[in-house]
Design a protein around this motif. Structure first.
Motif, PDB file in Angstrom:
ATOM      1  N   LEU A   1      14.368  25.829  89.415  1.00 20.08           N
ATOM      2  CA  LEU A   1      15.678  25.624  89.888  1.00 20.08           C
ATOM      3  C   LEU A   1      16.229  27.059  89.890  1.00 20.08           C
ATOM      4  O   LEU A   1      16.904  27.599  90.822  1.00 20.08           O
ATOM      5  CB  LEU A   1      16.504  24.771  88.717  1.00 20.08           C
ATOM      6  CG  LEU A   1      17.853  24.830  89.104  1.00 20.08           C
ATOM      7  CD1 LEU A   1      18.297  24.401  90.508  1.00 20.08           C
ATOM      8  CD2 LEU A   1      18.680  23.767  87.978  1.00 20.08           C
TER       9      LEU A   1
ATOM     10  N   THR B   1      17.506  29.023  93.084  1.00 16.19           N
ATOM     11  CA  THR B   1      18.885  29.619  92.948  1.00 16.19           C
ATOM     12  C   THR B   1      18.978  30.942  93.563  1.00 16.19           C
ATOM     13  O   THR B   1      19.785  31.474  94.220  1.00 16.19           O
ATOM     14  CB  THR B   1      19.713  29.340  91.935  1.00 16.19           C
ATOM     15  OG1 THR B   1      19.677  28.061  91.374  1.00 16.19           O
ATOM     16  CG2 THR B   1      20.883  29.920  91.675  1.00 16.19           C
TER      17      THR B   1
ATOM     18  N   LEU C   1      22.724  17.896  90.733  1.00 15.97           N
ATOM     19  CA  LEU C   1      23.389  19.137  90.207  1.00 15.97           C
ATOM     20  C   LEU C   1      24.683  18.926  89.746  1.00 15.97           C
ATOM     21  O   LEU C   1      24.847  19.173  88.455  1.00 15.97           O
ATOM     22  CB  LEU C   1      23.678  20.100  91.585  1.00 15.97           C
ATOM     23  CG  LEU C   1      22.139  20.612  92.226  1.00 15.97           C
ATOM     24  CD1 LEU C   1      22.509  21.354  93.493  1.00 15.97           C
ATOM     25  CD2 LEU C   1      21.366  21.516  91.114  1.00 15.97           C
TER      26      LEU C   1
END
Length: 160
Positions: A17, A21, A141
């Motif tokens: 993640l 990102t 999310l």
């Protein structure tokens, strides 16, 4: 790495993640900063400008709440955007102790173009996700962020 049940370990999920990102932020920043506009833009700057545009005029404390950031961060952003002639402070006619923020003409003229280009960039960044995957990602999310306070988080440099 995964455990015997083929379920990814929590730390592996966090690592991927974070990597995803950073990659998306880097690509977005590169593309948004290459736009042919008479001022510097970044994702956080564009988010602030579009929020002010939606409201027309807004107090800085209300802007902080809408953006989920600290009032001091809003002040820093407003100072930088005012310096770039994109925002202006005006007295609040209802409370002479308060100040309202609004877009300048320069920002108004170019904001729609910037938002349209932002949408194109965003679409390019997630083009490989179908509509159901997008819904699922969004839901996941939002679940991860549920009941978290992100107002103390540092957001991108004001001048980038």
């Amino acid at each position: 790495m995964s455990n015997p049940d083929n379920v990814p370990l929590p730390i592996d999920l966090i690592h991927i993640l974070v990597r995803a990102t950073h990659s998306i932020q880097r690509d977005f920043k590169t593309q948004i900063s290459s736009l042919d506009l008479p001022f510097q833009l970044s994702g956080p700057r564009l988010r602030m400008l579009s929020t002010v545009a939606e409201e027309g005029e807004i107090r800085m404390n209300e802007l902080a709440v809408k953006l989920g950031i600290k009032a001091r961060t809003v002040t820093d952003f407003v100072d930088a955007l005012e310096n770039d002639k994109l925002l202006v402070r005006i007295p609040d006619p209802k409370d002479r102790r308060a100040t309202l923020i609004q877009l300048t003409e320069l920002a108004q003229v170019h904001l729609n173009e910037a938002l349209e280009k932002q949408a194109i960039i965003a679409e390019q960044l997630i083009h490989n996700l179908g509509s159901e995957q997008r819904k699922e990602l969004h839901a996941l999310l939002m679940l991860l962020m549920k009941e978290k306070d992100y107002s103390s988080d540092c957001i991108e440099d004001l001048n980038s």
